[in-house]
Design a protein around this motif. Structure first.
Motif, PDB file in Angstrom:
ATOM      1  N   ARG A  38       0.768  -1.250  -0.102  1.00 49.04           N
ATOM      2  CA  ARG A  38      -0.144  -0.037   0.034  1.00 49.04           C
ATOM      3  C   ARG A  38       0.992   1.107  -0.095  1.00 49.04           C
ATOM      4  O   ARG A  38       1.838   1.368   0.490  1.00 49.04           O
ATOM      5  N   GLU A  39       0.417   2.254  -0.837  1.00 47.49           N
ATOM      6  CA  GLU A  39       0.880   3.562  -1.020  1.00 47.49           C
ATOM      7  C   GLU A  39      -0.207   4.647  -1.014  1.00 47.49           C
ATOM      8  O   GLU A  39      -1.258   4.176  -1.480  1.00 47.49           O
ATOM      9  N   PHE A  40       0.440   5.878  -0.963  1.00 50.83           N
ATOM     10  CA  PHE A  40      -0.604   6.960  -1.310  1.00 50.83           C
ATOM     11  C   PHE A  40      -1.063   6.778  -2.798  1.00 50.83           C
ATOM     12  O   PHE A  40      -0.079   6.650  -3.571  1.00 50.83           O
ATOM     13  N   CYS A  41      -2.329   6.808  -2.907  1.00 51.93           N
ATOM     14  CA  CYS A  41      -2.618   6.579  -4.347  1.00 51.93           C
ATOM     15  C   CYS A  41      -3.670   7.476  -4.879  1.00 51.93           C
ATOM     16  O   CYS A  41      -4.896   7.642  -4.207  1.00 51.93           O
ATOM     17  N   LEU A  46      -7.601  10.915  -1.709  1.00 56.83           N
ATOM     18  CA  LEU A  46      -6.288  10.139  -1.807  1.00 56.83           C
ATOM     19  C   LEU A  46      -6.538   8.897  -0.777  1.00 56.83           C
ATOM     20  O   LEU A  46      -6.880   8.911   0.116  1.00 56.83           O
ATOM     21  N   LEU A  47      -6.029   7.595  -1.569  1.00 59.10           N
ATOM     22  CA  LEU A  47      -6.382   6.362  -0.662  1.00 59.10           C
ATOM     23  C   LEU A  47      -5.078   5.891  -0.511  1.00 59.10           C
ATOM     24  O   LEU A  47      -3.935   6.420  -1.111  1.00 59.10           O
ATOM     25  N   ASN A  48      -4.948   4.548   0.351  1.00 55.76           N
ATOM     26  CA  ASN A  48      -3.891   4.209   0.573  1.00 55.76           C
ATOM     27  C   ASN A  48      -3.831   2.504   0.102  1.00 55.76           C
ATOM     28  O   ASN A  48      -4.654   1.619   0.577  1.00 55.76           O
ATOM     29  N   ASN A  73      -7.924   1.178   3.674  1.00 54.55           N
ATOM     30  CA  ASN A  73      -7.635   1.964   2.384  1.00 54.55           C
ATOM     31  C   ASN A  73      -7.443   3.597   2.640  1.00 54.55           C
ATOM     32  O   ASN A  73      -7.275   4.420   1.837  1.00 54.55           O
ATOM     33  N   LEU A  74      -7.767   4.007   4.051  1.00 50.77           N
ATOM     34  CA  LEU A  74      -7.648   5.501   4.487  1.00 50.77           C
ATOM     35  C   LEU A  74      -6.271   5.509   4.790  1.00 50.77           C
ATOM     36  O   LEU A  74      -5.534   4.911   5.261  1.00 50.77           O
ATOM     37  N   PRO A  75      -5.628   6.775   4.092  1.00 57.19           N
ATOM     38  CA  PRO A  75      -4.181   7.140   4.218  1.00 57.19           C
ATOM     39  C   PRO A  75      -3.759   7.216   5.975  1.00 57.19           C
ATOM     40  O   PRO A  75      -2.745   6.778   6.259  1.00 57.19           O
TER      41      PRO A  75
END
Ligand code: ADP
Length: 514
Positions: free
Chosen positions: A349-352, A386-388, A503-505
Motif C-alpha cells: 500500500r502507498e498513497f494513491c 487520496l487513498l492508501n 484504504n484510508l491513508p
C-alpha cells in the motif's frame, strides 16, 4: 399337575430366552453373550453338555457341561453334523439311532440344531444327554427361538464388525456426536489428529470437553445443514490440513440422531499444489526477461535497415505474438499471487491518487483505441479522495478493464472511463458500446479462465484471467467488481474501493498489510 409343570417350564424358558436376547442384542458384548449362552441353554433344556459352534471359516467353539462332552461329541462326528446342519436339518440320535462313538463319551442322546439365516448356515448348537431325556415341544420351540436369535445377533455383529473395520482403518478422522452433544464414536484417525486419549474414554463425554479447537467446535455446533460455498479447512497442531465436513444424522431414535464430523487429510495435495504453483511461478518469472529483449529487438528491427513490406509484416506479427505472451505471463503471475486460496501476495500500500491512475490508463490505451477507430473518453471526478492502496495492482486491474473494452468493442464505438465516489466508495468503471454479454455469461465472467466464445471475437486473443484479477484486486481492498451489460447495446465493468479501513491513508500509512 403336568400342566402346572409345563407352564412353569415355559416360564423358565422364557426368562432364559430374555436373558439370551439381551446378551446378544448388546453388540459390544456379543462375545460375552456367546460365551454364556451354552450354559443358559443347558439349564433350560436340562442337558448334560451344550456346545455352540460358530462357523466363520474357522470354527469358534463355546461349551458348557462337565468334561465338555458336547464339544467332544462334535469333534468326533463333525463331518456328519456339519453336513446335516448345512441342509438346515436337525439331527437327533433319538430319531436317527444312537451312534457307537457317543457311548465312549457316556452320552445317550445328541441333538444338533442348525443356526442359519435365509441364505446360509452360521453354525450349530450341539446338545448332549447322558440319559435318554425326552426333548418335548416346549424345549424344541425354545431351541428354535434361540437359533433364530443367534443368527440375527451374528448378522448384526458382522455388519457392525465390517463398519468398525472401515472406521478403524479409515485415514479420515471421523467423530459421531449424539443429540445431547456427547461423543458416541471417535475412530483412531480422529484420536490421532485431535490428540484424544486412545482408550475410548472420550465416549460419552461432552464434545467441548474433548475437542479444544474453536473453529471445529463452531462447525460441529452450527445448526445449518446447507452446503457451504467453500469447504472448511482446518489445520491441526501437527501441521496437517483437513477439509472438514459436518452432516446431520437423522436416526429413528434420539440416540441414533446427532452429527457426524468427517475430516479429509489434504496435506499431501496442498503440498503438491504448492510445489506445482512454485514450479509454474518460476517458469513464468524466467520467461519475462527473454520476452522483454525479444520485444526490444523486434521493435528495433526497422532501425537497423529498411524493411520490405513483407519483412515489416513479419516483424509486426512477431511483436504481436510477443505482446500476447507477455500479457499471458503477467496475468498468470497476477492470478497466482492474488488467488484467494493459494496466493501469498501481500498488498504494497502507498498513497494513491485514483484520478491520476485513471488518466494514466486512458492515456496508455489512447493509441490502440484510435487504431481500432474507437473513441476513448475519461470522466474523472477531480475531487476523489487520496487513498492508501496497492497502486500497481489497481492500475493493472483498471488496465485489464480498458484493454478488454478496446479488444471487444467493434470499430466506431465509444469507451468511457469514469472515476467517481458513491456510497463511501470510489468506483472505477469502464463503459463501452460493444456487443454486450448475455445474463448467463455475466454470472461466470469473473471466474478464472472464463471466456465467452462468440464468432465476432474469434480473432481476439485472451487468457480468461483479466477479470479474475480485477475481482481479486477489488476484494483484496475490501471492495468488489461487477458488470452491467445489455446485449447489442454495451457493457459497463466496475470496481469499487471503500473509503474506509486500511484504504484510508491516515490509518495504516504506507504499509504492506493486505
Ligand atoms: P480475456 O479477455 O483474456 O479472455 P477476461 O477475464 O479479461 O479474459 O475476460 C473474460 C471474457 O469476458 C472475455 O473472454 C470476453 O468474452 C468477456 N468480456 C470481457 N470484457 C468484455 C467487454 N468489454 N465486452 C464484451 N465482452 C467482454
Amino acid at each position: 399337575m403336568n400342566q402346572t409343570i409345563d407352564a412353569q417350564r415355559a416360564l423358565h424358558h422364557q426368562l432364559i430366552l430374555l436373558e439370551i436376547v439381551e446378551r446378544l442384542s448388546v453388540n459390544a458384548t456379543l462375545a460375552e453373550g456367546l460365551a454364556v449362552l451354552p450354559d443358559l441353554v443347558r439349564q433350560a433344556v436340562q442337558a448334560d453338555g451344550v456346545c455352540l459352534v460358530i462357523d466363520s471359516g474357522r470354527d469358534r467353539l463355546y461349551s458348557a457341561g462337565a468334561d465338555d462332552v458336547a464339544e467332544k461329541a462334535f469333534h468326533q462326528n463333525k463331518a456328519m453334523l456339519l453336513a446335516a446342519v448345512a441342509q438346515g436339518e436337525w439331527l437327533d440320535t433319538a430319531v436317527e439311532g444312537a451312534w457307537a462313538t457317543l457311548g465312549s463319551l457316556g452320552l445317550a442322546r445328541l441333538v444338533a440344531v442348525p443356526i442359519r439365516d435365509e441364505r446360509k448356515s452360521n453354525g450349530l448348537l450341539v446338545i448332549g444327554y447322558t440319559s435318554a431325556y425326552t426333548l418335548d415341544e416346549v424345549d424344541k420351540i425354545f431351541l428354535k427361538i434361540v437359533a433364530r436369535q443367534l443368527s440375527t445377533g451374528l448378522r448384526s455383529a458382522q455388519i457392525r464388525d465390517r463398519l468398525m473395520a472401515i472406521l478403524n482403518h479409515s485415514t479420515d478422522p471421523i467423530i459421531v456426536i449424539d443429540q445431547a452433544g456427547l461423543i458416541a464414536l471417535a475412530n483412531p484417525a480422529a484420536e490421532q489428529a485431535l490428540k484424544l486419549p486412545v482408550d475410548a474414554s472420550v465416549i460419552g463425554q461432552r464434545v467441548e470437553d474433548v475437542i479444544h479447537s474453536e473453529p471445529l467446535l463452531a462447525l460441529l455446533q452450527s445448526t445449518s445443514n446447507e452446503k457451504p460455498d467453500k469447504p472448511s479447512e482446518w489445520q491441526s497442531e501437527t501441521g496437517q490440513t483437513f477439509i472438514v465436513l459436518v452432516a446431520s444424522l437423522a436416526g429413528n431414535t434420539p440416540t441414533s440422531s446427532g452429527r457426524v464430523l468427517i475430516m479429509r487429510d489434504v496435506t499431501r495435495f496442498k503440498q503438491l499444489h504448492a510445489n506445482h504453483t512454485d514450479f509454474v511461478d518460476t517458469i513464468l518469472h524466467d520467461l519475462r526477461s527473454p520476452l522483454t529483449y525479444m520485444q526490444g529487438y523486434a521493435n528495433m528491427l526497422p532501425m537497423v535497415g529498411e524493411l520490405t513490406a513483407k519483412q515489416r509484416d513479419f516483424a509486426d506479427k512477431i511483436t504481436t505474438g510477443i505482446t500476447q505472451m507477455t500479457d499471458l505471463v503477467e496475468k498468470s503471475l497476477d492470478a497466482g499471487r492474488l488467488d484467494p486460496e493459494t496466493g501469498y501476495y501481500q498488498l504494497n500500500r502507498e498513497f494513491c491518487d485514483l484520478a491520476k491512475v485513471a488518466s494514466d490508463v486512458v492515456a496508455t490505451h489512447q493509441q490502440s483505441a484510435e487504431k481500432k477507430g474507437l473513441k476513448l473518453d475519461a470522466q474523472i471526478d477531480p475531487n476523489l479522495p487520496l487513498l492508501n492502496l496497492d497502486v500497481m495492482l489497481v492500475k493493472r486491474a483498471l488496465n485489464n478493464l480498458v484493454d478488454n473494452a478496446v479488444k471487444y468493442t467493434p470499430g466506431g464505438g465509444t469507451i468511457t472511463v469514469s472515476a467517481f465516489t458513491k456510497d463511501e466508495t470510489v468506483v472505477l468503471s469502464v463503459h463501452d458500446t460493444g456487443l454486450g454479454i448475455s445474463p448467463e455469461n455475466q454470472r461466470h465472467l469473473f471466474e478464472r479462465f472464463r471466456r465467452v466464445h462468440r464468432t465476432e471475437h474469434q480473432r481476439v486473443k485472451g487468457s480468461g484471467l483479466g477479470l479474475f484479477v480485477v475481482k481479486n484486486v477489488a476484494q483484496r481492498h475490501s471492495g468488489d467488481a461487477w458488470v452491467e451489460s445489455v446485449e447489442q447495446v454495451g457493457s459497463t465493468f466496475s470496481m469499487s474501493i471503500p473509503i474506509a479501513g486500511a484504504n484510508l491513508p491516515g490509518i495504516a500509512g504506507k504499509s504492506t498489510s493486505g
